[in-house]
Motif scaffolding. Structure first.
Motif, PDB file in Angstrom:
ATOM      1  N   TRP A 153       6.516   4.654  12.079  1.00 57.44           N
ATOM      2  CA  TRP A 153       5.555   3.922  12.480  1.00 57.44           C
ATOM      3  C   TRP A 153       4.482   3.273  11.646  1.00 57.44           C
ATOM      4  O   TRP A 153       3.640   1.921  12.032  1.00 57.44           O
ATOM      5  N   LEU A 154       4.116   3.426  10.568  1.00 61.39           N
ATOM      6  CA  LEU A 154       3.118   2.974   9.314  1.00 61.39           C
ATOM      7  C   LEU A 154       3.591   1.235   9.660  1.00 61.39           C
ATOM      8  O   LEU A 154       3.045   0.410   9.080  1.00 61.39           O
ATOM      9  N   ASN A 155       5.384   1.260   9.756  1.00 60.03           N
ATOM     10  CA  ASN A 155       5.711  -0.473   9.359  1.00 60.03           C
ATOM     11  C   ASN A 155       5.302  -1.374  11.362  1.00 60.03           C
ATOM     12  O   ASN A 155       4.276  -1.979  10.822  1.00 60.03           O
TER      13      ASN A 155
ATOM     14  N   VAL B 177       0.439  -1.676   0.274  1.00 58.34           N
ATOM     15  CA  VAL B 177       0.055   0.216   0.286  1.00 58.34           C
ATOM     16  C   VAL B 177       0.732   1.213  -0.082  1.00 58.34           C
ATOM     17  O   VAL B 177       1.927   0.967   0.744  1.00 58.34           O
ATOM     18  N   LEU B 178       0.801   1.988  -0.759  1.00 54.64           N
ATOM     19  CA  LEU B 178       1.328   3.656  -0.848  1.00 54.64           C
ATOM     20  C   LEU B 178       0.256   4.321   0.060  1.00 54.64           C
ATOM     21  O   LEU B 178      -0.648   4.709  -0.302  1.00 54.64           O
ATOM     22  N   PHE B 179       1.516   4.656   0.704  1.00 57.29           N
ATOM     23  CA  PHE B 179       0.459   6.600   1.822  1.00 57.29           C
ATOM     24  C   PHE B 179       1.336   7.618   1.295  1.00 57.29           C
ATOM     25  O   PHE B 179       2.530   7.573   1.466  1.00 57.29           O
ATOM     26  N   ARG B 180       0.421   8.189   1.725  1.00 59.08           N
ATOM     27  CA  ARG B 180       0.875   9.939   1.199  1.00 59.08           C
ATOM     28  C   ARG B 180       0.448  10.205   2.446  1.00 59.08           C
ATOM     29  O   ARG B 180      -1.078  11.555   2.316  1.00 59.08           O
TER      30      ARG B 180
ATOM     31  N   ALA C 272       4.633 -13.283   9.036  1.00 55.01           N
ATOM     32  CA  ALA C 272       4.733 -12.926   8.301  1.00 55.01           C
ATOM     33  C   ALA C 272       5.732 -11.726   8.420  1.00 55.01           C
ATOM     34  O   ALA C 272       6.069 -12.083   9.141  1.00 55.01           O
ATOM     35  N   GLY C 273       6.068 -10.817   7.010  1.00 52.53           N
ATOM     36  CA  GLY C 273       6.866 -10.233   7.225  1.00 52.53           C
ATOM     37  C   GLY C 273       6.648  -8.375   6.244  1.00 52.53           C
ATOM     38  O   GLY C 273       6.107  -8.476   6.216  1.00 52.53           O
ATOM     39  N   ILE C 274       6.655  -7.553   7.336  1.00 55.60           N
ATOM     40  CA  ILE C 274       6.440  -6.241   6.566  1.00 55.60           C
ATOM     41  C   ILE C 274       7.623  -5.544   6.726  1.00 55.60           C
ATOM     42  O   ILE C 274       9.293  -5.906   7.430  1.00 55.60           O
ATOM     43  N   LEU C 275       7.470  -4.844   4.811  1.00 58.73           N
ATOM     44  CA  LEU C 275       8.728  -4.299   4.726  1.00 58.73           C
ATOM     45  C   LEU C 275       8.519  -2.755   4.543  1.00 58.73           C
ATOM     46  O   LEU C 275       8.081  -2.965   3.057  1.00 58.73           O
ATOM     47  N   SER C 276       8.073  -1.583   4.622  1.00 62.06           N
ATOM     48  CA  SER C 276       8.499  -0.641   4.540  1.00 62.06           C
ATOM     49  C   SER C 276       9.014   0.466   3.989  1.00 62.06           C
ATOM     50  O   SER C 276      10.636   0.753   5.031  1.00 62.06           O
ATOM     51  N   GLU C 277       8.955   1.658   3.012  1.00 59.57           N
ATOM     52  CA  GLU C 277       9.741   1.477   2.274  1.00 59.57           C
ATOM     53  C   GLU C 277       9.642   3.476   2.220  1.00 59.57           C
ATOM     54  O   GLU C 277       8.237   3.986   1.394  1.00 59.57           O
ATOM     55  N   ILE C 278      10.364   4.419   2.149  1.00 57.89           N
ATOM     56  CA  ILE C 278       9.758   5.739   1.625  1.00 57.89           C
ATOM     57  C   ILE C 278      10.809   6.015   0.325  1.00 57.89           C
ATOM     58  O   ILE C 278      11.721   5.827  -0.002  1.00 57.89           O
TER      59      ILE C 278
ATOM     60  N   SER D  27       6.901   9.567  -0.372  1.00 54.32           N
ATOM     61  CA  SER D  27       5.596   8.606   0.278  1.00 54.32           C
ATOM     62  C   SER D  27       6.273   7.310   1.283  1.00 54.32           C
ATOM     63  O   SER D  27       7.128   7.311   0.539  1.00 54.32           O
ATOM     64  N   VAL D  28       5.537   6.677   1.174  1.00 55.71           N
ATOM     65  CA  VAL D  28       5.748   5.325   2.222  1.00 55.71           C
ATOM     66  C   VAL D  28       5.243   4.375   0.620  1.00 55.71           C
ATOM     67  O   VAL D  28       4.164   4.312   1.164  1.00 55.71           O
ATOM     68  N   VAL D  29       5.377   2.927   0.851  1.00 60.38           N
ATOM     69  CA  VAL D  29       5.224   2.141   0.408  1.00 60.38           C
ATOM     70  C   VAL D  29       5.360   0.866   1.436  1.00 60.38           C
ATOM     71  O   VAL D  29       7.061   0.560   2.297  1.00 60.38           O
TER      72      VAL D  29
END
Length: 268
Positions: A90-92, A76-79, A128-134, A139-141
């Motif tokens: 914190w999105l992660n 999910v892409l967040f702006r 499950a694993g989570i990967l957040s990238e700026i 924006s954050v994916v």
């Protein structure tokens, strides 16, 4: 086990005006949903990409993430323009809370290993694993890889020897991936929306309290593998309002950890 997702049905339930998302696509297979979204020109806030398989899934520190068919791979892409950049990590953790809620909704015991692992069942395997990238434009994916079906025998343990598992392996009551995708995205949007309305303040939005409630790391004796081959051993004390982990080292000093692989040794 279902083999496909009904894209139009998910859009009808999740995309505006009926739902909280701007756009949603489902693909059979792709190298990486995170990479696809990060490269999408002009993608709107809350754009979703779901894959039934990833051929080059990404994990932390450039590792690959095993993404066989039978899982659910969502980015999910967040702006979040109203949230200071310092609070975006914190999105992660919010994605982890959404995963806990989904696992519990199908009768599976779930907890979180800071910063990005969902632990399932009494044996606390990695589900499950989570990967957040700026991205370059700020924006954050947020990428989530959830093991749904029984895992193949050749899936390798996670870093630190954490045994892999899945919702089916943990005895989930419902394995409908379309419904799981719907629940996951609803929970994620709800948590992120409250957090965003509070300017990314983890305390005011309640996500800090909820995360600590589900943390399997707090109170554990841990080894944190930092960059450059540096290791920190001690007892995990708490999650801070900025999302970092505080570890009381063997020197008796509290150390703030913003990134690193955490290995649970034993409960203190």
């Amino acid at each position: 086990m279902d083999t496909a997702l009904d894209t139009e049905a998910l859009r009808a339930r999740l995309v505006a005006p009926n739902g909280p998302y701007a756009a949603l696509d489902v693909v059979e297979s792709t190298p990486s949903t995170n990479a696809d979204l990060a490269a999408a020109p002009g993608a709107a806030d809350r754009t979703v990409l779901i894959a039934l398989e990833q051929t080059a899934g990404q994990g932390r520190r450039g590792r690959t993430w095993s993404s066989p068919r039978g899982g659910l791979y969502v980015s999910v892409l967040f702006r979040s323009a109203d949230v200071p950049p310092s609070r975006l990590p914190w999105l992660n953790l919010i994605a982890g809370l959404a995963l806990v809620r989904v696992a519990q909704s199908v009768g599976v015991e779930a907890s979180l290993k800071w910063p990005n692992d969902l632990l399932l069942g009494p044996d606390a395997g990695k589900g499950a694993g989570i990967l957040s990238e700026i991205t370059a434009d700020g924006s954050v994916v947020v990428g989530i890889g959830l093991n749904v079906a029984e895992l193949p025998s050749d899936v390798q343990p996670a870093p630190g020897g954490l045994a892999p598992t899945s919702l089916e392996d943990a005895g989930a009551a419902d394995l409908d991936r379309e419904e799981l995708a719907f629940r996951l995205l609803v929970e994620l949007a709800g948590l992120e929306g409250v957090w965003r309305k509070n300017g990314g303040d983890a305390e005011e939005s309640g996500v800090l309290e909820e995360y600590q409630e589900h943390s399997a790391t707090i109170g554990q004796r841990v080894r944190v593998e930092l960059s450059g081959g540096v290791e920190l051993e001690g007892v995990a004390q708490r999650i801070e309002p900025d999302g970092t982990l505080t570890v009381r080292g063997t020197d008796g000093v509290d150390h703030g950890v913003s990134a690193g692989d955490v290995v649970h040794l034993r409960r203190a």
